[in-house]
Design an enzyme around this catalytic site. Sequence first.
Site, PDB file in Angstrom:
ATOM      1  CG  ASP A   1       8.803   0.626   4.826  1.00 11.93           C
ATOM      2  OD1 ASP A   1       7.955   1.025   4.000  1.00 11.93           O
ATOM      3  OD2 ASP A   1      10.028   0.735   4.645  1.00 11.93           O
ATOM      4  CG  ASP A   2       7.672  -2.951   2.745  1.00  8.68           C
ATOM      5  OD1 ASP A   2       6.735  -2.987   1.932  1.00  8.68           O
ATOM      6  OD2 ASP A   2       8.511  -2.034   2.783  1.00  8.68           O
TER       7      ASP A   2
ATOM      8  CG  HIS B   1       8.844   6.236   0.372  1.00  8.89           C
ATOM      9  ND1 HIS B   1       7.470   6.248   0.307  1.00  8.89           N
ATOM     10  CD2 HIS B   1       9.180   5.060   0.970  1.00  8.89           C
ATOM     11  CE1 HIS B   1       7.003   5.120   0.846  1.00  8.89           C
ATOM     12  NE2 HIS B   1       8.024   4.384   1.250  1.00  8.89           N
TER      13      HIS B   1
ATOM     14  CG  HIS C   1       4.957   0.151   1.092  1.00  5.81           C
ATOM     15  ND1 HIS C   1       4.948   1.052   0.050  1.00  5.81           N
ATOM     16  CD2 HIS C   1       5.837   0.648   2.005  1.00  5.81           C
ATOM     17  CE1 HIS C   1       5.797   2.038   0.321  1.00  5.81           C
ATOM     18  NE2 HIS C   1       6.346   1.825   1.501  1.00  5.81           N
TER      19      HIS C   1
ATOM     20  CD  GLU D   1      13.792   3.490   2.359  1.00  2.00           C
ATOM     21  OE1 GLU D   1      13.230   3.857   1.309  1.00  2.00           O
ATOM     22  OE2 GLU D   1      13.662   2.338   2.834  1.00  2.00           O
TER      23      GLU D   1
ATOM     24  CG  HIS E   1       5.981   4.482   5.727  1.00  2.00           C
ATOM     25  ND1 HIS E   1       7.135   5.242   5.662  1.00  2.00           N
ATOM     26  CD2 HIS E   1       6.095   3.552   4.754  1.00  2.00           C
ATOM     27  CE1 HIS E   1       7.907   4.792   4.686  1.00  2.00           C
ATOM     28  NE2 HIS E   1       7.306   3.748   4.130  1.00  2.00           N
TER      29      HIS E   1
HETATM   30  N1  HPA Z   1      11.085   2.429   0.258  1.00  2.00           N
HETATM   31  C1  HPA Z   1      10.725   2.634  -0.991  1.00  2.00           C
HETATM   32  N2  HPA Z   1       9.792   1.918  -1.600  1.00  2.00           N
HETATM   33  C2  HPA Z   1       9.196   0.955  -0.921  1.00  2.00           C
HETATM   34  C3  HPA Z   1       9.545   0.688   0.371  1.00  2.00           C
HETATM   35  C4  HPA Z   1      10.518   1.467   1.001  1.00  2.00           C
HETATM   36  O1  HPA Z   1      10.894   1.301   2.174  1.00  2.00           O
HETATM   37  N3  HPA Z   1       8.742  -0.347   0.754  1.00  2.00           N
HETATM   38  C5  HPA Z   1       7.961  -0.678  -0.281  1.00  2.00           C
HETATM   39  N4  HPA Z   1       8.227   0.105  -1.314  1.00  2.00           N
HETATM   40 ZN    ZN Z   2       7.949   2.660   2.497  1.00  2.73          ZN
END
Ligand code: HPA
Ligand code: ZN
Length: 346
Positions: free
Chosen positions: A286-287, A205, A27, A208, A25
């Site tokens: 994630d990012d 997703h 991006h 969250e 996971h």
């Molecule tokens: N959630 C949803 N979309 C996303 C995320 C996330 O954590 N990171 C990049 N796009």
């Molecule tokens: Zn994500």
Amino acid sequence: MRQIKPVVSERLPELLRRMPKAELHMHIEGSLEPELMFALAARNGLTVPYPDVAALRRAYVFNNLQEFLDVYHAGTLVLRTEQDFYDMCWAYLVRAAADHVLHTEIFFDTQTHTSHGLSADVVINGLHRACADAQEQLGISASLILCFLRHLSEHEAFEALEQALPYRDKLVGIGLASSELGHPPEKFAKVFARARALDFRLVAHAGEEGPPAYIWSALDVLKVERIDHGVQALRDPALVTRLAFERIPLTVCPLSNLKLKVFPTLAQHNLGRMLQAGLVATVNSDDPAYFGGYINENYTQTFAALGLTAQHAYQLAHNSFAASFIDASAKQAFQDRLVEVFETFE
Ligand code: HPA
Ligand code: ZN
């Protein structure tokens, strides 16, 4: 699960860093570091609306997912050429390999970039070429998952799918990302059914910021094989029972959850409770350029905050390979390397 010998707490961070792992996971647009963002902007004759790297980093303060997504989207404006996508992906793969990531399944989207006038082939070819070179030069295995943007319509997701089909062999799966609240999985029922018919592996997703109901519908309507995030599942005991019984993996991203205020502190994160409940949880970044750490930082900070042990580390790394979309023999080979590191670690 194999019993792991105890490791003293001072040595645990080193074990976490050195253990083989998969990342499921992440991006790729969220791995774009400010330094590279400025370099790509200069190369493309564009400007970043901040005076320098430090000022840009200072702007990375978010109260929720949407505030992050707005900044993240602005950052993607510097990506204009196939080489830009290659350079961004290569930088991530070098970083991941240094963190002992043996296999990674990289999220990307085309809708952001086609809305900036690029064609899908620029995005996919650049990312794919970096993955191929990384396999050869860094020995890391990498595959690509195309995410639809859920704040856009299902019709637009169908267009993104059709545009990607000429590159079907470069993609392992389809995912669902972007603003969760107000955009439940069932909005994408038809396009996920089409992706399933095309033999894509499916993830989404869910849970969250959104409620457990979104996890149920990701499973029952979209028929996904993994849930991205899924931390809200613990609010629904029947859902926890199902996720555990069906061994549905959850790709948890602790530092993301902290930065987007899903949990007020890491010490309040529910990763330990997820494992305790028998869920197939994994740790991911994630990012990483926006949330203050790559995968090893996610492991070390979360373990320190929650007091997790070497046994949990083994479980999470084992889960990461089990949950991946690689074939059974590759999974076994990676898990054998995992056992070897745990058995020889002093
Ligand atoms: N959630 C949803 N979309 C996303 C995320 C996330 O954590 N990171 C990049 N796009
Ligand atoms: Zn994500």
